[in-house]
Motif scaffolding. Sequence first.
Motif, PDB file in Angstrom:
ATOM      1  N   LYS A   1     -60.623 -14.861  54.741  1.00  0.00           N
ATOM      2  CA  LYS A   1     -61.901 -14.591  55.549  1.00  0.00           C
ATOM      3  C   LYS A   1     -63.124 -15.570  55.126  1.00  0.00           C
ATOM      4  O   LYS A   1     -63.504 -16.291  56.260  1.00  0.00           O
ATOM      5  N   GLN A   2     -63.052 -15.832  53.849  1.00  0.00           N
ATOM      6  CA  GLN A   2     -63.880 -16.980  53.250  1.00  0.00           C
ATOM      7  C   GLN A   2     -63.776 -18.364  53.972  1.00  0.00           C
ATOM      8  O   GLN A   2     -64.607 -19.195  54.265  1.00  0.00           O
ATOM      9  N   LEU A   3     -62.377 -18.516  53.944  1.00  0.00           N
ATOM     10  CA  LEU A   3     -61.960 -19.834  54.601  1.00  0.00           C
ATOM     11  C   LEU A   3     -61.577 -20.006  56.108  1.00  0.00           C
ATOM     12  O   LEU A   3     -61.283 -20.875  56.555  1.00  0.00           O
ATOM     13  N   ASP A   4     -62.169 -18.644  56.811  1.00  0.00           N
ATOM     14  CA  ASP A   4     -61.887 -18.961  58.323  1.00  0.00           C
ATOM     15  C   ASP A   4     -60.579 -19.014  58.648  1.00  0.00           C
ATOM     16  O   ASP A   4     -60.382 -19.444  59.911  1.00  0.00           O
TER      17      ASP A   4
ATOM     18  N   ASP B   1     -72.901 -11.265  44.002  1.00  0.00           N
ATOM     19  CA  ASP B   1     -72.929 -10.050  44.857  1.00  0.00           C
ATOM     20  C   ASP B   1     -71.682 -10.019  45.754  1.00  0.00           C
ATOM     21  O   ASP B   1     -71.395  -9.130  46.202  1.00  0.00           O
ATOM     22  N   ASN B   2     -71.259 -11.136  46.268  1.00  0.00           N
ATOM     23  CA  ASN B   2     -70.273 -11.408  47.285  1.00  0.00           C
ATOM     24  C   ASN B   2     -69.432 -12.626  46.907  1.00  0.00           C
ATOM     25  O   ASN B   2     -69.890 -13.612  46.224  1.00  0.00           O
ATOM     26  N   LEU B   3     -68.333 -12.893  47.739  1.00  0.00           N
ATOM     27  CA  LEU B   3     -67.330 -13.893  47.516  1.00  0.00           C
ATOM     28  C   LEU B   3     -68.139 -15.219  47.734  1.00  0.00           C
ATOM     29  O   LEU B   3     -67.801 -16.318  47.041  1.00  0.00           O
ATOM     30  N   ALA B   4     -68.803 -15.216  49.176  1.00  0.00           N
ATOM     31  CA  ALA B   4     -69.504 -16.546  49.310  1.00  0.00           C
ATOM     32  C   ALA B   4     -70.525 -16.901  48.156  1.00  0.00           C
ATOM     33  O   ALA B   4     -70.618 -18.065  47.758  1.00  0.00           O
ATOM     34  N   GLY B   5     -71.073 -16.051  47.529  1.00  0.00           N
ATOM     35  CA  GLY B   5     -72.110 -16.314  46.563  1.00  0.00           C
ATOM     36  C   GLY B   5     -71.299 -17.020  45.355  1.00  0.00           C
ATOM     37  O   GLY B   5     -71.729 -17.774  44.718  1.00  0.00           O
TER      38      GLY B   5
ATOM     39  N   PHE C   1     -59.167 -13.256  41.487  1.00  0.00           N
ATOM     40  CA  PHE C   1     -58.056 -13.590  42.301  1.00  0.00           C
ATOM     41  C   PHE C   1     -58.369 -14.035  43.587  1.00  0.00           C
ATOM     42  O   PHE C   1     -57.814 -15.091  43.955  1.00  0.00           O
ATOM     43  N   ALA C   2     -59.558 -13.750  44.277  1.00  0.00           N
ATOM     44  CA  ALA C   2     -59.910 -14.266  45.606  1.00  0.00           C
ATOM     45  C   ALA C   2     -60.410 -15.685  45.322  1.00  0.00           C
ATOM     46  O   ALA C   2     -60.081 -16.703  46.045  1.00  0.00           O
ATOM     47  N   LEU C   3     -61.130 -15.812  44.102  1.00  0.00           N
ATOM     48  CA  LEU C   3     -61.531 -17.191  43.946  1.00  0.00           C
ATOM     49  C   LEU C   3     -60.577 -18.245  43.635  1.00  0.00           C
ATOM     50  O   LEU C   3     -60.311 -19.238  43.894  1.00  0.00           O
ATOM     51  N   GLY C   4     -59.435 -17.890  42.745  1.00  0.00           N
ATOM     52  CA  GLY C   4     -58.214 -18.485  42.568  1.00  0.00           C
ATOM     53  C   GLY C   4     -57.447 -18.834  44.128  1.00  0.00           C
ATOM     54  O   GLY C   4     -57.034 -19.932  44.104  1.00  0.00           O
ATOM     55  N   ILE C   5     -57.364 -17.960  44.855  1.00  0.00           N
ATOM     56  CA  ILE C   5     -56.775 -18.361  46.232  1.00  0.00           C
ATOM     57  C   ILE C   5     -57.632 -19.376  46.905  1.00  0.00           C
ATOM     58  O   ILE C   5     -57.045 -20.321  47.479  1.00  0.00           O
ATOM     59  N   VAL C   6     -59.012 -19.068  46.958  1.00  0.00           N
ATOM     60  CA  VAL C   6     -59.979 -19.957  47.730  1.00  0.00           C
ATOM     61  C   VAL C   6     -59.595 -21.394  47.217  1.00  0.00           C
ATOM     62  O   VAL C   6     -59.577 -22.453  47.709  1.00  0.00           O
ATOM     63  N   ASP C   7     -59.726 -21.737  45.872  1.00  0.00           N
ATOM     64  CA  ASP C   7     -59.482 -22.737  45.021  1.00  0.00           C
ATOM     65  C   ASP C   7     -58.136 -23.623  45.520  1.00  0.00           C
ATOM     66  O   ASP C   7     -58.260 -24.846  45.723  1.00  0.00           O
TER      67      ASP C   7
END
Length: 359
Positions: A133-136, A334-338, A258-264
């Motif tokens: 979702k962060q990456l649309d 606070d959140n993944l976007a931050g 985990f979410a940050l690792g996937i986004v990276d």
Amino acid sequence: MPRRSATMLAATLLLIGLLCASVLMKVPFTEMSPGPTYNTLGVQDKTGTPVITITGRETYPTSGHLNMTTVQVTGANYQPSLISAIVGWMRGDVLVVPHDNVYPKGQTDQEAQQQNAEEFASSEDSAKTAALKQLDIPVTTQIIVSSVTAGAPSEGKLHAGDRIVAVDGVPIATRTQVAEQVTKHKPGETTVFTVVPHAKAGQTPNPADEEQVSITTAKASDEDRAIVGITPGVDHVYPFKIDIGLQDVGGPSAGLMFALGIVDKLTPTDLTGGKFVAGTGTIDDDGTVGPIGGIQMKLIAARDKGAEYFFTPADNCSEATKGTPSGLTLVKVDNLAGAVKALDSIRSGDKAALPSCNK
């Protein structure tokens, strides 16, 4: 024997008795200590396989660290001696807390392990969903059979993981719709589930995979309503495969990292810029970061491993600032976007722009 000597002997024997009692006496506490940390951008120590593997989608080179942190906790059946608890209270790298704060009353080691495994699996799913979702990147959902009650009408007919397409011909889009359709019947009447067996439930929808399953409803134990004995759940369908392969780790607190690792891995920009970032925090499907337990032990584990920055859930900031290891910068999240935005500041060296727990 002189009175003074007798008094000293009695005091010595009493002291010895108290020391023996403190060694033997068990107290209802649990001990926490710093656990291993794992770089979500790296490989597992034991197997050498990547912590996160993505197939079916282009990935990009990464560097640095995005380490998830853990806490080692004594088992549900373990109780320290009084003297062991006192020593733990005096040490800075052990946290001694009431047993019931960690394990609900009566919970066994096996039950605790099962709960931790379920929470870990759920955190993996939410991390994948939040990252995409962060990456649309579109993520779809489907309603599945989460569990089947032993001895219930559905036993042997429906199975955990089956995708529920419809009930009595009515398309199912939410969990509540399943119960709504079933309770339109009286106990003893037949309801028809349209399902995709669990082996094919995560694949691209294909009407040819659908099966019709007829189930005779039963009466609920607490009231006069029809049931079939399942718990509906929500499953996400991703446009490509994401595997998180860590073993022997439980609980929900690795979700953020985990979410940050996937986004990276899915982002052309190297998010860490080679920096060593560690952190913790639960995450939900929308990317909201939640608090965790044992924050002090995780800070120690991260710093001992070499972390420079620690992503800290906002609700843990107050506790974290009471004993931050030297050289570790707490970053409030606070959140993944931050968190992604904070990585931009870390990469560029703009520490002043970081949301700090100390502000």
